[in-house]
Design an enzyme around this catalytic site. Structure first.
Site, mmCIF file in Angstrom:
data_model
loop_
_atom_site.group_PDB
_atom_site.id
_atom_site.type_symbol
_atom_site.label_atom_id
_atom_site.label_comp_id
_atom_site.label_asym_id
_atom_site.label_seq_id
_atom_site.Cartn_x
_atom_site.Cartn_y
_atom_site.Cartn_z
ATOM 1 N N ASP A 188 0.982 -1.239 0.108
ATOM 2 C CA ASP A 188 -0.155 0.082 -0.037
ATOM 3 C C ASP A 188 0.781 1.268 -0.151
ATOM 4 O O ASP A 188 0.596 2.130 -0.621
ATOM 5 C CB ASP A 188 -0.953 -0.019 1.354
ATOM 6 C CG ASP A 188 -1.596 -1.393 1.334
ATOM 7 O OD1 ASP A 188 -2.307 -1.692 0.534
ATOM 8 O OD2 ASP A 188 -1.636 -1.996 2.296
ATOM 9 N N HIS A 231 -4.817 -3.384 6.380
ATOM 10 C CA HIS A 231 -4.725 -3.478 4.831
ATOM 11 C C HIS A 231 -6.004 -3.981 4.110
ATOM 12 O O HIS A 231 -6.265 -5.197 4.043
ATOM 13 C CB HIS A 231 -3.677 -4.696 4.704
ATOM 14 C CG HIS A 231 -3.698 -5.149 3.215
ATOM 15 N ND1 HIS A 231 -3.016 -4.270 2.021
ATOM 16 C CD2 HIS A 231 -3.911 -6.197 2.680
ATOM 17 C CE1 HIS A 231 -3.107 -4.828 1.078
ATOM 18 N NE2 HIS A 231 -3.752 -6.019 1.161
HETATM 19 P P1 NAX Z 1 -2.750 -17.990 -4.446
HETATM 20 O O1 NAX Z 1 -4.096 -18.543 -4.483
HETATM 21 O O2 NAX Z 1 -2.092 -18.113 -5.967
HETATM 22 O O3 NAX Z 1 -1.710 -19.021 -3.752
HETATM 23 C C1 NAX Z 1 -2.227 -19.240 -2.343
HETATM 24 C C2 NAX Z 1 -1.329 -20.544 -1.917
HETATM 25 O O4 NAX Z 1 -1.525 -20.739 -0.610
HETATM 26 C C3 NAX Z 1 -2.148 -21.889 -2.695
HETATM 27 O O5 NAX Z 1 -0.998 -22.489 -3.384
HETATM 28 C C4 NAX Z 1 -2.766 -22.693 -1.435
HETATM 29 O O6 NAX Z 1 -2.445 -24.114 -1.807
HETATM 30 C C5 NAX Z 1 -1.850 -22.003 -0.601
HETATM 31 N N1 NAX Z 1 -2.322 -22.416 0.975
HETATM 32 C C6 NAX Z 1 -3.732 -22.218 1.264
HETATM 33 N N2 NAX Z 1 -3.621 -22.538 2.538
HETATM 34 C C7 NAX Z 1 -2.483 -22.991 3.062
HETATM 35 C C8 NAX Z 1 -2.169 -23.332 4.164
HETATM 36 N N3 NAX Z 1 -3.108 -23.761 5.226
HETATM 37 N N4 NAX Z 1 -0.753 -23.570 4.301
HETATM 38 C C9 NAX Z 1 0.143 -23.452 3.129
HETATM 39 N N5 NAX Z 1 -0.348 -23.174 2.069
HETATM 40 C C10 NAX Z 1 -1.544 -22.903 2.218
HETATM 41 O O7 NAX Z 1 -2.787 -16.714 -3.735
HETATM 42 P P2 NAX Z 1 -1.803 -15.416 -3.891
HETATM 43 O O8 NAX Z 1 -1.909 -14.622 -4.920
HETATM 44 O O9 NAX Z 1 -0.160 -16.124 -3.864
HETATM 45 O O10 NAX Z 1 -1.960 -14.677 -2.623
HETATM 46 C C11 NAX Z 1 -1.706 -15.020 -1.373
HETATM 47 C C12 NAX Z 1 -2.338 -14.234 -0.455
HETATM 48 O O11 NAX Z 1 -1.910 -13.160 -0.262
HETATM 49 C C13 NAX Z 1 -3.798 -14.138 -0.305
HETATM 50 O O12 NAX Z 1 -4.596 -14.222 0.819
HETATM 51 C C14 NAX Z 1 -3.849 -12.544 -0.882
HETATM 52 O O13 NAX Z 1 -5.331 -12.235 -0.586
HETATM 53 C C15 NAX Z 1 -2.801 -12.183 -0.261
HETATM 54 N N6 NAX Z 1 -2.411 -10.658 -0.688
HETATM 55 C C16 NAX Z 1 -1.864 -9.848 0.502
HETATM 56 C C17 NAX Z 1 -1.480 -8.494 -0.097
HETATM 57 C C18 NAX Z 1 -0.791 -7.738 0.832
HETATM 58 O O14 NAX Z 1 -0.586 -6.593 0.640
HETATM 59 N N7 NAX Z 1 -0.859 -7.913 2.388
HETATM 60 C C19 NAX Z 1 -1.126 -8.168 -1.493
HETATM 61 C C20 NAX Z 1 -1.535 -9.380 -2.335
HETATM 62 C C21 NAX Z 1 -2.444 -10.377 -2.006
HETATM 63 O O15 NAX Z 1 -3.599 -10.096 -2.503
#
Ligand code: NAX
Length: 328
Positions: A158, A186
């Protein structure tokens, strides 16, 4: 080279993992003389994907990479780590409310907090998976053995977005924009504080006289940037999120120059800026460069800023209420 730094990344097979892991392995974060050992932590269903990513990292031939281990069990994955980057969480599905997401993802962070308590000791925990402030609060509360100050959630994306918007408006380089703190959650209630930000040391409001833009379009662009990227790309921000995670780690590791600050969501202390204790709240912070940091005190807040900060605080309090059974 000294002994390797062990970095666990959950959600290693996901979009952010794919952008983040290579840059950590390359030496960009911990320097060219520091070996890194990666712990890729995934759900069993995504282990194959993590293996593919690991093969590609190997194929880069990074001299700073000590090795890669892959786990479908967080307790094993967190054993002996120095950093836990908690990226993995369930994405928001179609028609899903934010509160449903909070309820669905909370238990993941209970499990990961407990796993950290059992497996790691001197670890810095950075939560990226959304809703990252509240997920961080849950992990921290389930991991009382590790000092609260070692937990943070990421609002650096952000901040970077806000600096880029200000720089474009003022027609200056992004590096000329400083002290741009993100306050609060966030989420779309965050407050990107342009009032205390600077362009080449001058106040942003001196350089940009368009107050309507600052109070209106600027704030809403930053608040809704994630949604705009999904609308344009069909997928959520990944490379920019990974980049911000790297910035977050580096800014905490390096001593913050005098008079400067950066944004991070850290445990509220109940003293600073009337924010109640027991939240993970984004403030302007300053690193001492020795592993410790301080919330910057004495930042002047206008009535406008206070109103915005009040609303993001209320949102965090309501998120905490939703997950109260998960906090011990
Ligand atoms: P993806 O859906 O591409 O990947 C998430 C991965 O997490 C998947 O491979 C899934 O198998 C794995 N996963 C789910 N539960 C799990 C667990 N209990 N243990 C280990 N692995 C697990 O998502 P991606 O685009 O990589 O985003 C990941 C997270 O970042 C999301 O929650 C997203 O909302 C968040 N974000 C946070 C941001 C921030 O500024 N704080 C910005 C970007 C993003 O939106």
């Amino acid at each position: 080279m000294s002994s390797p730094i062990h970095v666990a990344v959950t959600g290693a097979a996901g979009q952010i993992g794919y952008s983040l892991l290579f840059r950590i392995a390359s030496g960009e974060v911990f320097g060219p003389k520091q070996k890194v050992r990666l712990h890729l932590v995934e759900l069993p269903v995504a282990i194959k994907g993590a293996e593919g990513t690991a093969m590609e990292i190997d194929d880069c031939g990074f001299s700073t990479l000590d090795g890669i281990d892959i786990y479908d069990n967080p307790e094993q994955g967190f054993s002996g780590i120095n950093y836990a980057l908690l990226v993995g969480s369930k994405p928001r599905g179609p028609g899903m409310e934010r509160n449903d997401l909070i309820r669905d993802n909370g238990p993941i962070f209970v499990g990961q907090g407990k796993a950290l308590a059992k497996a790691a000791s001197d670890v810095r925990v950075v939560v990226v998976g959304n809703p990252c402030n509240t997920n961080c609060l849950i992990a921290m509360n389930n991991c009382r053995d590790i000092p609260a100050a070692q937990f943070s959630a990421m609002t650096m994306l952000d901040e970077n977005r806000a600096r880029a918007q200000i720089a474009a408006k003022a027609e200056v380089g992004v590096g000329e924009v400083g002290r741009l703190a993100i306050w609060g959650n966030h989420s779309s209630t965050m407050f990107p504080d342009y009032e205390n930000a600077t362009i080449n040391g001058k106040s942003v409001t001196e350089v940009i006289s368009d107050q309507d833009w600052l109070q209106g379009e600027f704030i809403s662009t930053v608040q809704k940037r994630g949604a705009a990227i999904i609308a344009a790309r069909g997928k959520s921000s990944a490379a920019s999120a990974a980049n911000a995670c790297i910035d977050h780690i580096k800014r905490f590791r390096e001593k913050t120059p005098e008079g400067s600050w950066f944004s991070a969501a850290v445990p509220s202390d109940g003293k600073s800026y009337d924010i109640p204790s027991g939240l993970i709240f984004s403030y302007p912070v300053r690193s001492n460069g020795d592993g410790s940091y301080e919330i910057v005190e004495g930042v002047k807040l206008s009535d406008f800023a206070r109103t915005k900060i009040k609303s993001t605080t209320e949102e965090l309090l309501s998120e905490r209420e939703i997950v109260k059974e998960l906090l011990c």
